[in-house]
Design an enzyme around this catalytic site. Structure first.
Site, PDB file in Angstrom:
ATOM      1  N   CYS A   4       0.824  -1.205   0.000  1.00 54.85           N
ATOM      2  CA  CYS A   4       0.000   0.000   0.000  1.00 54.85           C
ATOM      3  C   CYS A   4       0.867   1.268   0.000  1.00 54.85           C
ATOM      4  CB  CYS A   4      -0.974  -0.033   1.169  1.00 54.85           C
ATOM      5  SG  CYS A   4      -0.319   0.549   2.697  1.00 54.85           S
ATOM      6  N   CYS A   7       2.596   2.154   3.339  1.00 57.65           N
ATOM      7  CA  CYS A   7       3.749   1.285   3.627  1.00 57.65           C
ATOM      8  C   CYS A   7       4.955   1.754   2.809  1.00 57.65           C
ATOM      9  CB  CYS A   7       3.430  -0.178   3.324  1.00 57.65           C
ATOM     10  SG  CYS A   7       2.442  -0.979   4.612  1.00 57.65           S
ATOM     11  N   ASN A  87     -11.312   7.909   8.991  1.00 57.32           N
ATOM     12  CA  ASN A  87     -12.308   7.319   8.108  1.00 57.32           C
ATOM     13  C   ASN A  87     -12.121   5.807   8.117  1.00 57.32           C
ATOM     14  OD1 ASN A  87     -13.467   9.782   7.180  1.00 57.32           O
ATOM     15  ND2 ASN A  87     -11.671  10.096   5.884  1.00 57.32           N
ATOM     16  N   GLY A  93     -15.707   6.746   3.255  1.00 49.00           N
ATOM     17  CA  GLY A  93     -14.882   7.206   2.135  1.00 49.00           C
ATOM     18  C   GLY A  93     -13.397   6.955   2.325  1.00 49.00           C
ATOM     19  N   HIS A  98      -4.690   1.816   4.853  1.00 48.96           N
ATOM     20  CA  HIS A  98      -3.667   1.702   5.904  1.00 48.96           C
ATOM     21  C   HIS A  98      -4.111   2.727   6.944  1.00 48.96           C
ATOM     22  CE1 HIS A  98       0.853   1.325   7.058  1.00 48.96           C
ATOM     23  NE2 HIS A  98       0.274   2.091   7.988  1.00 48.96           N
ATOM     24  N   HIS A 100      -5.013   5.523   9.266  1.00 45.00           N
ATOM     25  CA  HIS A 100      -4.399   6.850   9.397  1.00 45.00           C
ATOM     26  C   HIS A 100      -5.345   7.797  10.121  1.00 45.00           C
ATOM     27  CE1 HIS A 100      -6.445   6.532   5.499  1.00 45.00           C
ATOM     28  NE2 HIS A 100      -6.775   7.805   5.634  1.00 45.00           N
ATOM     29  N   HIS A 102      -6.282  11.652  10.478  1.00 45.60           N
ATOM     30  CA  HIS A 102      -6.154  12.995   9.913  1.00 45.60           C
ATOM     31  C   HIS A 102      -6.125  13.982  11.081  1.00 45.60           C
ATOM     32  CE1 HIS A 102      -7.441  12.041   5.679  1.00 45.60           C
ATOM     33  NE2 HIS A 102      -8.048  11.038   6.278  1.00 45.60           N
TER      34      HIS A 102
HETATM   35  P1  5GP Z   1      -8.777   8.740   3.471  1.00 40.80           P
HETATM   36  O1  5GP Z   1      -9.767   9.256   2.459  1.00 40.80           O
HETATM   37  O2  5GP Z   1      -8.318   7.330   3.139  1.00 40.80           O
HETATM   38  O3  5GP Z   1      -9.216   8.901   4.887  1.00 40.80           O
HETATM   39  O4  5GP Z   1      -7.521   9.689   3.341  1.00 40.80           O
HETATM   40  C1  5GP Z   1      -6.396   9.403   2.579  1.00 40.80           C
HETATM   41  C2  5GP Z   1      -5.555  10.659   2.579  1.00 40.80           C
HETATM   42  O5  5GP Z   1      -4.268  10.320   2.123  1.00 40.80           O
HETATM   43  C3  5GP Z   1      -6.092  11.752   1.648  1.00 40.80           C
HETATM   44  O6  5GP Z   1      -6.304  12.943   2.406  1.00 40.80           O
HETATM   45  C4  5GP Z   1      -4.980  11.914   0.610  1.00 40.80           C
HETATM   46  O7  5GP Z   1      -4.798  13.256   0.214  1.00 40.80           O
HETATM   47  C5  5GP Z   1      -3.769  11.354   1.324  1.00 40.80           C
HETATM   48  N1  5GP Z   1      -2.783  10.748   0.444  1.00 40.80           N
HETATM   49  C6  5GP Z   1      -3.024   9.807  -0.509  1.00 40.80           C
HETATM   50  N2  5GP Z   1      -1.876   9.453  -1.114  1.00 40.80           N
HETATM   51  C7  5GP Z   1      -0.882  10.183  -0.520  1.00 40.80           C
HETATM   52  C8  5GP Z   1       0.524  10.253  -0.724  1.00 40.80           C
HETATM   53  O8  5GP Z   1       1.122   9.573  -1.570  1.00 40.80           O
HETATM   54  N3  5GP Z   1       1.218  11.119   0.072  1.00 40.80           N
HETATM   55  C9  5GP Z   1       0.597  11.893   1.028  1.00 40.80           C
HETATM   56  N4  5GP Z   1       1.382  12.707   1.742  1.00 40.80           N
HETATM   57  N5  5GP Z   1      -0.739  11.846   1.231  1.00 40.80           N
HETATM   58  C10 5GP Z   1      -1.468  10.999   0.472  1.00 40.80           C
HETATM   59 ZN    ZN Z   2       0.256  -0.266   4.534  1.00 43.13          ZN
END
Ligand code: 5GP
Ligand code: ZN
Length: 114
Positions: A4, A7, A87, A93, A98, A100, A102
């Protein structure tokens, strides 16, 4: 199995703007910020989402919150306040599978869902 995105960030295979790092946790700036300060805090260990947590992860998740406080101090939004969002799954959404956290700061957030 294809690894991912987060990772790959942990391994340094994808560059990131790091805000905090220790042996278990990494924090970096979101590539597409939704606020003046938008940091993602992740466990280095691959956990797919909040729903995959087990009792073995309890200390790690607690530590993520104290790391968030350290970041609040470091980036100077401790007193102004901030919002933490996780999320989990399709309806929330979640795009990156992985876990995380925010961390949003630097603006007054109008729309409260809860
Ligand atoms: P989710 O919608 O899964 O809660 O949030 C994923 C977050 O990861 C999004 O805010 C998106 O902008 C961020 N994101 C996705 N790919 C990358 C990346 O390669 N680098 C960084 N710094 N952020 C990423
Ligand atoms: Zn991962």
């Amino acid at each position: 199995m294809e690894e991912c995105t987060f990772c790959k960030i942990v391994k340094g295979e994808i560059p990131s703007s790091k805000v905090y790092e220790d042996d278990q946790i990494l924090a970096f700036n979101d590539i597409n910020p939704a606020a003046p300060i938008h940091v993602l805090v992740i466990p280095k260990k691959h956990i797919k989402s909040l729903i995959e947590l087990t009792p073995d992860d309890e200390l790690l998740i607690g530590k993520i919150y104290t790391v968030i406080n350290k970041i609040a101090e470091k980036l100077n939004f401790k007193d102004s306040g901030f919002r933490v969002i996780v999320n989990c799954g399709k309806d929330a959404g979640q795009e990156v599978e992985h876990l995380h956290f925010h961390v949003l700061a630097g603006a007054k957030f109008g729309d409260k869902i809860v």
